[in-house]
Design a protein around this motif. Structure first.
Motif, short mmCIF file in Angstrom:
data_model
loop_
_atom_site.label_atom_id
_atom_site.label_comp_id
_atom_site.label_asym_id
_atom_site.label_seq_id
_atom_site.Cartn_x
_atom_site.Cartn_y
_atom_site.Cartn_z
N ASP A 1 11.53 0.33 -2.07
CA ASP A 1 12.77 -0.44 -2.01
C ASP A 1 12.80 -1.43 -0.85
O ASP A 1 13.57 -2.38 -0.86
N ASN B 1 10.69 -3.57 -0.15
CA ASN B 1 9.80 -4.68 -0.48
C ASN B 1 10.40 -6.01 -0.01
O ASN B 1 11.47 -6.40 -0.44
N ARG C 1 9.12 -8.93 -0.50
CA ARG C 1 8.84 -9.99 -1.47
C ARG C 1 9.19 -9.49 -2.86
O ARG C 1 8.39 -8.80 -3.49
N PRO C 2 10.37 -9.83 -3.36
CA PRO C 2 10.83 -9.27 -4.64
C PRO C 2 9.97 -9.68 -5.84
O PRO C 2 10.02 -9.04 -6.87
N TYR C 3 9.16 -10.74 -5.70
CA TYR C 3 8.33 -11.17 -6.82
C TYR C 3 7.08 -10.30 -7.00
O TYR C 3 6.38 -10.42 -8.00
N GLU D 1 5.47 -7.30 -8.26
CA GLU D 1 5.77 -6.25 -9.23
C GLU D 1 5.03 -4.96 -8.87
O GLU D 1 5.52 -3.86 -9.13
N LYS E 1 10.82 -13.59 -11.17
CA LYS E 1 11.42 -13.42 -9.84
C LYS E 1 10.86 -14.39 -8.82
O LYS E 1 11.49 -14.70 -7.82
#
Length: 134
Positions: A107, A109, A111-113, A115, A132
């Motif tokens: 959680d 992270n 860098r939300p992009y 995966e 994203k």
């Protein structure tokens, strides 16, 4: 899940093939005056004008030295019924993956992009969520 693995500098990344419309050799790029830095320009692919994005800037990967002389590939991605191109140093392969091979980020992270991370015996590949990222 099937992914396309490509290289930026010396790092490997992957995107799901469901997002990939085509993979093309380098082609003529038309510069766009006053465009943001991450937009390399426009390309004409079979009569379609497509924005070409500099993915190195977007995901903060330094460009490979002597990049001017090397042959690049352009991956055309389909996002929300719109085509977008990204320039990569090279396309390595298309692989079928088992979902269990992907380590999901926690959680925290930043860098939300991202995966997940695909851990092979000899290398690590970062799986990118294109929706994203852009």
């Amino acid at each position: 899940m099937q992914v396309v693995i490509f290289k930026l500098n010396d790092e490997q990344f992957a995107v799901e093939t469901s997002k990939v419309q085509s993979i093309n050799d380098a082609m003529e790029i038309t510069k766009v005056p006053k465009a943001p830095a991450h937009i390399k320009g426009l390309i004409n692919l079979r009569g379609n004008v497509i924005s070409l994005l500099d993915i190195n800037l977007i995901i903060d990967v330094p460009k490979k030295e002597n990049n001017e002389n090397s042959e690049n590939s352009i991956i055309i991605l389909e996002m929300d019924d719109e085509l977008v191109g990204i320039v990569v140093d090279q396309v390595d392969e298309v692989l079928d993956l088992d979902e269990s091979m992907i380590e999901r980020p926690g959680d925290d992270n930043k860098r939300p992009y991202i995966e997940g991370i695909i851990n092979f015996k000899d290398r690590v590949v970062t799986l990118i969520n294109i929706d994203k990222l852009f």
